[in-house]
Design an enzyme around this catalytic site. Structure first.
Site, PDB file in Angstrom:
ATOM      1  N   GLY A  43      44.573  -5.253  53.096  1.00 26.52           N
ATOM      2  CA  GLY A  43      43.215  -4.661  52.440  1.00 26.52           C
ATOM      3  C   GLY A  43      43.496  -3.310  52.221  1.00 26.52           C
ATOM      4  O   GLY A  43      44.231  -2.610  52.736  1.00 26.52           O
ATOM      5  N   GLN A  48      40.878   5.202  50.352  1.00 26.33           N
ATOM      6  CA  GLN A  48      42.358   5.274  50.912  1.00 26.33           C
ATOM      7  C   GLN A  48      43.092   5.989  49.864  1.00 26.33           C
ATOM      8  O   GLN A  48      44.334   6.487  50.234  1.00 26.33           O
ATOM      9  CB  GLN A  48      42.713   3.849  51.393  1.00 26.33           C
ATOM     10  N   CYS A  87      45.907  -0.190  60.009  1.00 22.44           N
ATOM     11  CA  CYS A  87      45.329   0.567  58.747  1.00 22.44           C
ATOM     12  C   CYS A  87      46.452   1.228  57.850  1.00 22.44           C
ATOM     13  O   CYS A  87      47.090   2.139  58.694  1.00 22.44           O
ATOM     14  CB  CYS A  87      44.329   1.282  59.109  1.00 22.44           C
ATOM     15  N   LEU A  88      46.466   0.888  56.610  1.00 23.48           N
ATOM     16  CA  LEU A  88      47.470   1.732  55.734  1.00 23.48           C
ATOM     17  C   LEU A  88      47.202   3.466  55.895  1.00 23.48           C
ATOM     18  O   LEU A  88      48.265   4.086  55.669  1.00 23.48           O
ATOM     19  CB  LEU A  88      47.599   1.262  54.607  1.00 23.48           C
ATOM     20  N   HIS A 129      36.695  -4.277  57.792  1.00 24.35           N
ATOM     21  CA  HIS A 129      37.475  -3.309  57.976  1.00 24.35           C
ATOM     22  C   HIS A 129      37.596  -2.509  56.803  1.00 24.35           C
ATOM     23  O   HIS A 129      37.182  -1.167  56.561  1.00 24.35           O
ATOM     24  CB  HIS A 129      38.877  -3.730  58.305  1.00 24.35           C
ATOM     25  N   GLU A 130      37.547  -3.227  55.763  1.00 22.32           N
ATOM     26  CA  GLU A 130      37.627  -2.503  54.389  1.00 22.32           C
ATOM     27  C   GLU A 130      36.202  -1.719  53.964  1.00 22.32           C
ATOM     28  O   GLU A 130      36.059  -0.769  53.528  1.00 22.32           O
ATOM     29  CB  GLU A 130      38.099  -3.538  52.941  1.00 22.32           C
ATOM     30  N   HIS A 133      35.575   1.329  55.593  1.00 22.16           N
ATOM     31  CA  HIS A 133      36.271   2.520  54.778  1.00 22.16           C
ATOM     32  C   HIS A 133      35.160   3.140  53.529  1.00 22.16           C
ATOM     33  O   HIS A 133      35.238   4.367  53.306  1.00 22.16           O
ATOM     34  CB  HIS A 133      37.360   2.141  53.821  1.00 22.16           C
TER      35      HIS A 133
HETATM   36 NI    NI Z   1      42.398   0.353  56.954  1.00 21.22          NI
END
Ligand code: NI
Length: 161
Positions: A43, A48, A87-88, A129-130, A133
């Site tokens: 995701g 991000q 998480c990226l 999770h997204e 963000h």
């Molecule tokens: Ni993330």
């Protein structure tokens, strides 16, 4: 699109509602999906990549990539489950996070069409999770303070190395 990481203030800001959902979002959706694939994640949310708009993409195994614009999580199950998240924007760190097991989300796609989706399992997990963000929340914020501090200390140490 470059993915920004923990320490960048943009990750802590609330993303803006997209209005109207213009044709440019078809291209932005493709770019987000590409960045997600390159990053090797499941995701990726606008903030991000420094895009402070309410959009994220989700691509879990065995499913097609899904795009969510101006999403609302309109229902959450009472039962909570623990699942390991990463998480990226916090690469290399993983922790178990408790969240509702099932959700209903309402959103618009890249063509400006509204939809709603009932999700469970990993799909529900990644969507939540997204969504976080878009609110400037990271998965580490949902950990106990000692656990979060441990990750932050390691992160600092690695950054200085
Ligand atoms: Ni993330």
């Amino acid at each position: 699109m470059d993915i920004i990481t923990l320490g960048n203030d943009l990750l802590r800001q609330k993303a803006e509602v997209i209005k109207p959902i213009g044709a440019e979002y078809k291209k932005i959706a493709v770019e987000l999906i590409d960045a997600l694939r390159e990053g090797g994640g499941v995701g990726l949310a606008g903030p991000q990549v420094g895009l402070m708009k309410r959009i994220f993409v989700v691509h879990v195994d065995g499913d097609e990539p899904r795009i969510f614009i101006n999403p609302s999580i309109i229902r959450t199950s009472q039962d909570l489950v623990k699942y390991e998240e990463g998480c990226l924007s916090v690469p290399g760190f993983y922790a178990e996070v408790m969240r509702p097991a099932e959700i209903r989300v309402q959103a618009w796609n890249q063509n400006g069409r509204p939809f709603s989706l009932d999700a469970g399992g990993i799909l529900a997990r990644v969507i939540q999770h997204e969504y976080d963000h878009l609110e400037g929340t990271l998965f580490i914020d949902r950990l106990s303070e000692p656990k979060r501090n441990r990750i932050l200390a390691k992160w600092e140490k690695r950054r200085k190395a």
